[in-house]
Design a protein around this motif. Structure first.
Motif, mmCIF file in Angstrom:
data_model
loop_
_atom_site.group_PDB
_atom_site.id
_atom_site.type_symbol
_atom_site.label_atom_id
_atom_site.label_comp_id
_atom_site.label_asym_id
_atom_site.label_seq_id
_atom_site.Cartn_x
_atom_site.Cartn_y
_atom_site.Cartn_z
ATOM 1 N N VAL A 143 0.833 -1.208 0.000
ATOM 2 C CA VAL A 143 0.000 0.000 0.000
ATOM 3 C C VAL A 143 0.868 1.259 0.000
ATOM 4 O O VAL A 143 0.548 2.250 -0.658
ATOM 5 C CB VAL A 143 -0.960 -0.010 1.203
ATOM 6 C CG1 VAL A 143 -1.730 1.302 1.302
ATOM 7 C CG2 VAL A 143 -1.937 -1.180 1.095
ATOM 8 N N ALA A 144 2.004 1.223 0.708
ATOM 9 C CA ALA A 144 2.911 2.382 0.711
ATOM 10 C C ALA A 144 3.403 2.679 -0.695
ATOM 11 O O ALA A 144 3.511 3.853 -1.099
ATOM 12 C CB ALA A 144 4.093 2.120 1.645
ATOM 13 N N GLY A 145 3.713 1.635 -1.453
ATOM 14 C CA GLY A 145 4.129 1.837 -2.841
ATOM 15 C C GLY A 145 3.042 2.511 -3.652
ATOM 16 O O GLY A 145 3.329 3.377 -4.500
ATOM 17 N N HIS A 146 1.790 2.148 -3.384
ATOM 18 C CA HIS A 146 0.660 2.778 -4.068
ATOM 19 C C HIS A 146 0.551 4.256 -3.673
ATOM 20 O O HIS A 146 0.347 5.128 -4.526
ATOM 21 C CB HIS A 146 -0.625 2.037 -3.708
ATOM 22 C CG HIS A 146 -1.871 2.697 -4.216
ATOM 23 N ND1 HIS A 146 -2.394 2.426 -5.465
ATOM 24 C CD2 HIS A 146 -2.689 3.625 -3.662
ATOM 25 C CE1 HIS A 146 -3.485 3.156 -5.646
ATOM 26 N NE2 HIS A 146 -3.685 3.886 -4.555
ATOM 27 N N LEU A 147 0.685 4.542 -2.380
ATOM 28 C CA LEU A 147 0.531 5.919 -1.901
ATOM 29 C C LEU A 147 1.599 6.844 -2.473
ATOM 30 O O LEU A 147 1.351 8.044 -2.646
ATOM 31 C CB LEU A 147 0.580 5.952 -0.369
ATOM 32 C CG LEU A 147 -0.543 5.229 0.376
ATOM 33 C CD1 LEU A 147 -0.387 5.421 1.880
ATOM 34 C CD2 LEU A 147 -1.912 5.696 -0.094
ATOM 35 N N ARG A 148 2.774 6.301 -2.736
ATOM 36 C CA ARG A 148 3.848 7.147 -3.280
ATOM 37 C C ARG A 148 3.542 7.629 -4.692
ATOM 38 O O ARG A 148 4.188 8.548 -5.186
ATOM 39 C CB ARG A 148 5.175 6.380 -3.249
ATOM 40 C CG ARG A 148 5.715 6.212 -1.838
ATOM 41 C CD ARG A 148 7.133 5.642 -1.815
ATOM 42 N NE ARG A 148 7.636 5.609 -0.448
ATOM 43 C CZ ARG A 148 7.515 4.580 0.381
ATOM 44 N NH1 ARG A 148 6.916 3.460 -0.056
ATOM 45 N NH2 ARG A 148 7.988 4.643 1.610
ATOM 46 N N THR A 149 2.569 7.007 -5.342
ATOM 47 C CA THR A 149 2.154 7.462 -6.676
ATOM 48 C C THR A 149 0.874 8.297 -6.608
ATOM 49 O O THR A 149 0.369 8.732 -7.639
ATOM 50 C CB THR A 149 1.917 6.255 -7.605
ATOM 51 O OG1 THR A 149 0.764 5.511 -7.149
ATOM 52 C CG2 THR A 149 3.121 5.340 -7.624
ATOM 53 N N ASP A 150 0.356 8.507 -5.401
ATOM 54 C CA ASP A 150 -0.886 9.254 -5.199
ATOM 55 C C ASP A 150 -0.535 10.707 -4.870
ATOM 56 O O ASP A 150 0.149 10.982 -3.872
ATOM 57 C CB ASP A 150 -1.679 8.619 -4.052
ATOM 58 C CG ASP A 150 -3.090 9.185 -3.916
ATOM 59 O OD1 ASP A 150 -3.259 10.405 -4.105
ATOM 60 O OD2 ASP A 150 -4.004 8.413 -3.610
ATOM 61 N N PHE A 153 -0.575 12.396 -1.375
ATOM 62 C CA PHE A 153 0.455 12.115 -0.371
ATOM 63 C C PHE A 153 1.825 12.636 -0.794
ATOM 64 O O PHE A 153 2.842 12.272 -0.215
ATOM 65 C CB PHE A 153 0.523 10.609 -0.119
ATOM 66 C CG PHE A 153 -0.683 10.064 0.591
ATOM 67 C CD1 PHE A 153 -0.685 9.915 1.966
ATOM 68 C CD2 PHE A 153 -1.816 9.717 -0.119
ATOM 69 C CE1 PHE A 153 -1.804 9.420 2.628
ATOM 70 C CE2 PHE A 153 -2.944 9.219 0.530
ATOM 71 C CZ PHE A 153 -2.937 9.077 1.909
ATOM 72 N N SER A 154 1.828 13.509 -1.797
ATOM 73 C CA SER A 154 3.110 13.986 -2.331
ATOM 74 C C SER A 154 3.654 15.216 -1.609
ATOM 75 O O SER A 154 4.781 15.636 -1.867
ATOM 76 C CB SER A 154 2.963 14.301 -3.825
ATOM 77 O OG SER A 154 2.021 15.356 -4.022
ATOM 78 N N ASP A 155 2.863 15.787 -0.684
ATOM 79 C CA ASP A 155 3.308 17.034 -0.036
ATOM 80 C C ASP A 155 4.187 16.791 1.189
ATOM 81 O O ASP A 155 4.689 17.734 1.795
ATOM 82 C CB ASP A 155 2.105 17.891 0.363
ATOM 83 C CG ASP A 155 1.135 17.160 1.297
ATOM 84 O OD1 ASP A 155 1.476 16.043 1.744
ATOM 85 O OD2 ASP A 155 0.046 17.708 1.569
ATOM 86 N N GLY A 156 4.368 15.517 1.553
ATOM 87 C CA GLY A 156 5.222 15.207 2.688
ATOM 88 C C GLY A 156 4.598 15.503 4.036
ATOM 89 O O GLY A 156 5.285 15.479 5.064
ATOM 90 N N ASP A 157 3.302 15.778 4.056
ATOM 91 C CA ASP A 157 2.630 16.132 5.302
ATOM 92 C C ASP A 157 2.527 14.943 6.262
ATOM 93 O O ASP A 157 2.489 15.126 7.480
ATOM 94 C CB ASP A 157 1.233 16.667 4.993
ATOM 95 C CG ASP A 157 0.526 17.211 6.228
ATOM 96 O OD1 ASP A 157 1.161 17.961 6.978
ATOM 97 O OD2 ASP A 157 -0.647 16.860 6.442
ATOM 98 N N VAL A 158 2.451 13.728 5.698
ATOM 99 C CA VAL A 158 2.404 12.519 6.531
ATOM 100 C C VAL A 158 3.452 11.539 6.028
ATOM 101 O O VAL A 158 3.827 11.544 4.855
ATOM 102 C CB VAL A 158 1.012 11.843 6.501
ATOM 103 C CG1 VAL A 158 -0.047 12.750 7.070
ATOM 104 C CG2 VAL A 158 0.659 11.404 5.089
ATOM 105 N N ASP A 159 3.936 10.710 6.940
ATOM 106 C CA ASP A 159 4.869 9.650 6.566
ATOM 107 C C ASP A 159 4.097 8.570 5.816
ATOM 108 O O ASP A 159 3.128 8.002 6.338
ATOM 109 C CB ASP A 159 5.517 9.065 7.820
ATOM 110 C CG ASP A 159 6.549 8.006 7.484
ATOM 111 O OD1 ASP A 159 6.144 6.855 7.208
ATOM 112 O OD2 ASP A 159 7.761 8.319 7.502
ATOM 113 N N VAL A 160 4.500 8.288 4.587
ATOM 114 C CA VAL A 160 3.765 7.357 3.735
ATOM 115 C C VAL A 160 3.739 5.958 4.334
ATOM 116 O O VAL A 160 2.710 5.273 4.299
ATOM 117 C CB VAL A 160 4.374 7.335 2.322
ATOM 118 C CG1 VAL A 160 3.779 6.200 1.494
ATOM 119 C CG2 VAL A 160 4.122 8.667 1.619
#
Length: 214
Positions: A143-150, A153-160
């Motif tokens: 799921v983390a790999g998926h979030l890194r393409t979303d 979640f690209s603003d760095g506000d939360v740890d992926v």
């Protein structure tokens, strides 16, 4: 060749063998105690060789719990990564991914017998927790790999990585609720349709709760 349920002959035979080993292990442990039962005895009752036993379960504890040798369904994970079965809703997709890799939901009677075995033998509960944790860790990486393409979640506000773990844990709760609901009515507990309906209801409830909290 496929059956009316969509299973191939090979898949059906594998499922039947896995279930035979599981039920033999569960029965013997409840009757005789986990320390008094061997893999050889379980295999003999299930009418398989010990080699076949270890093709399906790494330990007798896993056989009692019905936990398979492989901790996750690689096909389901690949389908999630490739977006082959995407609904467009991450909670729904992750919930279905979680369900698919946790093998078959036991029916009501078997579920209660597993709980009884865990109550009698605490090492079974510890083993279940170890395996569930291992599965959730693998799914979290996926799921983390998926979030890194979303882009959300690209603003760095939360740890992926942390976000992925939270998502998997929350979606796992839908599966646990579905198991409880599907096994509540003994008359319908063994029905695949009941389990499917209970799971769909649990996922929809989870989505509604999340929407209300936003």
């Amino acid at each position: 060749m496929t059956s009316g349920t969509g299973e191939t002959l090979r898949t059906r035979k594998q499922r039947q063998t896995r279930e035979a080993i599981h039920h033999a292990a569960l029965r013997r442990v409840l009757d005789e105690g986990i320390d008094n039962v061997t893999v050889a005895e379980i295999s003999a009752e299930a009418n398989v060789s010990t080699r076949t036993f270890f093709n399906y379960f790494p330990t007798k504890e896993d056989a009692v719990l019905g936990l398979p040798e492989e901790i996750a369904d690689d096909d389901a994970i690949e389908a999630f990564i490739d977006r082959e079965c995407s609904s467009g809703d991450l909670v729904t997709d992750v919930s279905h991914l979680v369900r698919s890799v946790f093998a078959v939901t036991p029916n009501g009677e078997t579920f209660e017998r597993i709980r009884e075995a865990m109550t009698r033998h605490p090492q079974l509960r510890r083993r279940q927790l170890q395996r569930v944790t291992a599965i959730e860790q693998r799914l979290s990486r996926t799921v983390a790999g998926h979030l890194r393409t979303d882009h959300r979640f690209s603003d760095g506000d939360v740890d992926v990585d942390d976000a992925a773990r939270v998502i998997v844990m929350v979606c796992s709760s839908a599966m646990r609720l579905a198991i409880q609901n599907a096994t509540r009515n003994d008359a319908e507990a063994g029905s695949a349709e009941t389990a499917e309906h209970a799971f769909d209801q649990a996922v929809e409830l989870l989505r509604k709760v999340i929407r209300k909290l936003q």
